[in-house]
Design a protein around this motif. Structure first.
Motif, PDB file in Angstrom:
ATOM      1  N   MET A  87      43.832 -69.205  70.737  1.00 21.93           N
ATOM      2  CA  MET A  87      43.064 -69.608  69.549  1.00 21.93           C
ATOM      3  C   MET A  87      41.760 -70.288  69.965  1.00 21.93           C
ATOM      4  O   MET A  87      41.721 -71.047  70.931  1.00 21.93           O
ATOM      5  N   LEU A  88      40.702 -70.043  69.209  1.00 25.05           N
ATOM      6  CA  LEU A  88      39.398 -70.629  69.474  1.00 25.05           C
ATOM      7  C   LEU A  88      39.222 -71.950  68.727  1.00 25.05           C
ATOM      8  O   LEU A  88      39.843 -72.172  67.681  1.00 25.05           O
ATOM      9  N   PHE A  89      38.367 -72.809  69.252  1.00 25.74           N
ATOM     10  CA  PHE A  89      38.055 -74.098  68.639  1.00 25.74           C
ATOM     11  C   PHE A  89      36.551 -74.129  68.390  1.00 25.74           C
ATOM     12  O   PHE A  89      35.761 -74.121  69.330  1.00 25.74           O
ATOM     13  N   ASP A  90      36.168 -74.173  67.110  1.00 27.75           N
ATOM     14  CA  ASP A  90      34.762 -74.303  66.734  1.00 27.75           C
ATOM     15  C   ASP A  90      34.462 -75.800  66.643  1.00 27.75           C
ATOM     16  O   ASP A  90      34.848 -76.465  65.678  1.00 27.75           O
TER      17      ASP A  90
ATOM     18  N   ARG B 208      31.912 -66.596  72.701  1.00 23.96           N
ATOM     19  CA  ARG B 208      32.912 -66.549  73.783  1.00 23.96           C
ATOM     20  C   ARG B 208      32.672 -65.359  74.696  1.00 23.96           C
ATOM     21  O   ARG B 208      32.661 -65.500  75.938  1.00 23.96           O
ATOM     22  N   ASP B 209      32.459 -64.200  74.116  1.00 25.93           N
ATOM     23  CA  ASP B 209      32.287 -62.987  74.921  1.00 25.93           C
ATOM     24  C   ASP B 209      31.014 -63.038  75.755  1.00 25.93           C
ATOM     25  O   ASP B 209      31.004 -62.603  76.916  1.00 25.93           O
TER      26      ASP B 209
ATOM     27  N   GLY C 256      31.022 -64.143  84.407  1.00 24.13           N
ATOM     28  CA  GLY C 256      31.744 -63.125  85.148  1.00 24.13           C
ATOM     29  C   GLY C 256      33.250 -63.288  85.128  1.00 24.13           C
ATOM     30  O   GLY C 256      33.930 -63.032  86.130  1.00 24.13           O
ATOM     31  N   VAL C 257      33.774 -63.710  83.972  1.00 22.66           N
ATOM     32  CA  VAL C 257      35.214 -63.885  83.825  1.00 22.66           C
ATOM     33  C   VAL C 257      35.667 -63.191  82.549  1.00 22.66           C
ATOM     34  O   VAL C 257      34.849 -62.719  81.756  1.00 22.66           O
ATOM     35  N   ALA C 258      36.968 -63.161  82.327  1.00 18.53           N
ATOM     36  CA  ALA C 258      37.505 -62.531  81.123  1.00 18.53           C
ATOM     37  C   ALA C 258      37.296 -63.440  79.908  1.00 18.53           C
ATOM     38  O   ALA C 258      37.355 -64.665  80.024  1.00 18.53           O
ATOM     39  N   PRO C 259      37.069 -62.867  78.721  1.00 14.24           N
ATOM     40  CA  PRO C 259      36.949 -63.675  77.505  1.00 14.24           C
ATOM     41  C   PRO C 259      38.159 -64.581  77.274  1.00 14.24           C
ATOM     42  O   PRO C 259      38.009 -65.703  76.777  1.00 14.24           O
ATOM     43  N   GLU C 260      39.336 -64.104  77.666  1.00 16.54           N
ATOM     44  CA  GLU C 260      40.539 -64.912  77.477  1.00 16.54           C
ATOM     45  C   GLU C 260      40.494 -66.197  78.291  1.00 16.54           C
ATOM     46  O   GLU C 260      41.013 -67.241  77.866  1.00 16.54           O
ATOM     47  N   GLN C 261      39.852 -66.138  79.466  1.00 22.46           N
ATOM     48  CA  GLN C 261      39.721 -67.342  80.283  1.00 22.46           C
ATOM     49  C   GLN C 261      38.794 -68.353  79.613  1.00 22.46           C
ATOM     50  O   GLN C 261      39.083 -69.556  79.605  1.00 22.46           O
ATOM     51  N   ILE C 262      37.687 -67.878  79.060  1.00 23.18           N
ATOM     52  CA  ILE C 262      36.765 -68.760  78.355  1.00 23.18           C
ATOM     53  C   ILE C 262      37.449 -69.368  77.133  1.00 23.18           C
ATOM     54  O   ILE C 262      37.322 -70.571  76.865  1.00 23.18           O
ATOM     55  N   GLU C 263      38.171 -68.560  76.392  1.00 25.43           N
ATOM     56  CA  GLU C 263      38.854 -69.059  75.197  1.00 25.43           C
ATOM     57  C   GLU C 263      39.854 -70.147  75.560  1.00 25.43           C
ATOM     58  O   GLU C 263      39.873 -71.215  74.936  1.00 25.43           O
ATOM     59  N   ALA C 264      40.662 -69.899  76.568  1.00 22.26           N
ATOM     60  CA  ALA C 264      41.676 -70.888  76.955  1.00 22.26           C
ATOM     61  C   ALA C 264      41.031 -72.180  77.445  1.00 22.26           C
ATOM     62  O   ALA C 264      41.446 -73.283  77.068  1.00 22.26           O
ATOM     63  N   ALA C 265      40.009 -72.059  78.273  1.00 24.62           N
ATOM     64  CA  ALA C 265      39.375 -73.250  78.860  1.00 24.62           C
ATOM     65  C   ALA C 265      38.637 -74.062  77.802  1.00 24.62           C
ATOM     66  O   ALA C 265      38.772 -75.290  77.745  1.00 24.62           O
ATOM     67  N   THR C 266      37.834 -73.402  76.967  1.00 21.29           N
ATOM     68  CA  THR C 266      37.042 -74.149  75.993  1.00 21.29           C
ATOM     69  C   THR C 266      37.909 -74.782  74.917  1.00 21.29           C
ATOM     70  O   THR C 266      37.607 -75.887  74.441  1.00 21.29           O
ATOM     71  N   THR C 267      38.991 -74.118  74.545  1.00 22.51           N
ATOM     72  CA  THR C 267      39.906 -74.712  73.570  1.00 22.51           C
ATOM     73  C   THR C 267      40.595 -75.926  74.168  1.00 22.51           C
ATOM     74  O   THR C 267      40.705 -76.979  73.520  1.00 22.51           O
TER      75      THR C 267
END
Length: 262
Positions: free
Chosen positions: A1-4, A227-228, A235-246
């Protein structure tokens, strides 16, 4: 899940469909939202929205462009909101400095308002959300006066060097749809070099809609484009950005216990 981490759902742009839009966000991958106030009235509205929607939280404070009417009495009202609604209010903000427009409130008043809110955040042990536009050196100097306060520079537009300084001070930086714009060179350099644990995502809705929706009313559903783009830059997967930023956002706003719920 994303966090705005920054979306102004108190804005009149959402008057006709606010509740329906917010109610549907979790089904569309948006787990949490923070709505920052810009003065007493919008801060009250942000708290009311947060009370009505359990996945929405509020920040309260005076945005620098709105501080022309700022007084100690208004600060007391902001403080009361933060104290009385601790379940909803997770930050002081948005606060800061804005020297962009010549008719903005005079700079000394902006600085006094900024310092007063930082002192309040320190007293209440809350993070701050900082608005900094064409005032970076003064903004940096003032936050250094409050070393116990932690915060985020929202819609970060400063240099790589200043970003590194903020990281050393323990601060976070958040990014909007601006990073999807063709002329966003400086922001892309910062996104590429930041430690993963210091990055957060935001829409700044209803403003700054990312490509491919630039120019339209923005809302949290567009967070996936940011995110994308960030994933592409790093240079990483969108899922990694989503998990880290959330994870970063939940920890920043004192909601890390929600990680255990999911």
């Amino acid at each position: 899940m994303l966090f705005d981490t920054h979306a102004h759902y108190d804005d009149i742009a959402f008057e006709e469909d606010r509740d329906a839009l917010l109610h549907a966000l979790p089904e569309q991958g948006i787990g949490w939202v923070v709505d920052p106030g810009c003065d007493v009235e919008s801060s009250r509205t942000a708290v009311a929205i947060a009370k009505a929607h359990p996945h929405v939280y509020a920040a309260v404070g005076y945005q620098p462009e709105e501080c022309g009417a700022y007084t100690e009495e208004r600060l007391a009202e902001i403080a009361a909101l933060a104290r009385e609604h601790r379940e909803q209010v997770v930050a002081i903000g948005e606060i800061g400095l804005d020297y962009h427009w010549p008719d903005n409130p005079e700079r000394e008043l902006q600085k006094r308002c900024f310092r007063d809110h930082l002192a309040l955040a320190q007293e209440l042990d809350l993070p701050v959300i900082v608005h900094d536009r064409d005032a970076h050196q003064d903004s940096m100097a003032i936050i250094r006066e409050f070393p116990k306060v932690r915060g985020v520079f929202h819609c970060y537009s400063g240099s790589v060097e200043d970003a590194k300084m903020l990281v050393r001070l323990g601060w976070n930086l958040s990014f909007t749809g601006v990073i999807t714009f063709k002329n966003a060179r400086k922001a892309l350099e910062v996104v590429a070099m930041l430690p993963e644990e210091r990055i957060m995502l935001e829409t700044d809705a209803p403003y700054l809609a990312p490509e491919p929706n630039r120019g339209k009313r923005n809302d949290s559903r567009n967070l996936r484009y940011i995110r994308d783009k960030m994933a592409e830059i790093r240079g990483v997967a969108p899922e990694q950005i989503e998990a880290a930023t959330t994870k970063n956002a939940l920890e920043f706003f004192g909601l890390s216990w929600k990680l255990r719920e999911n």
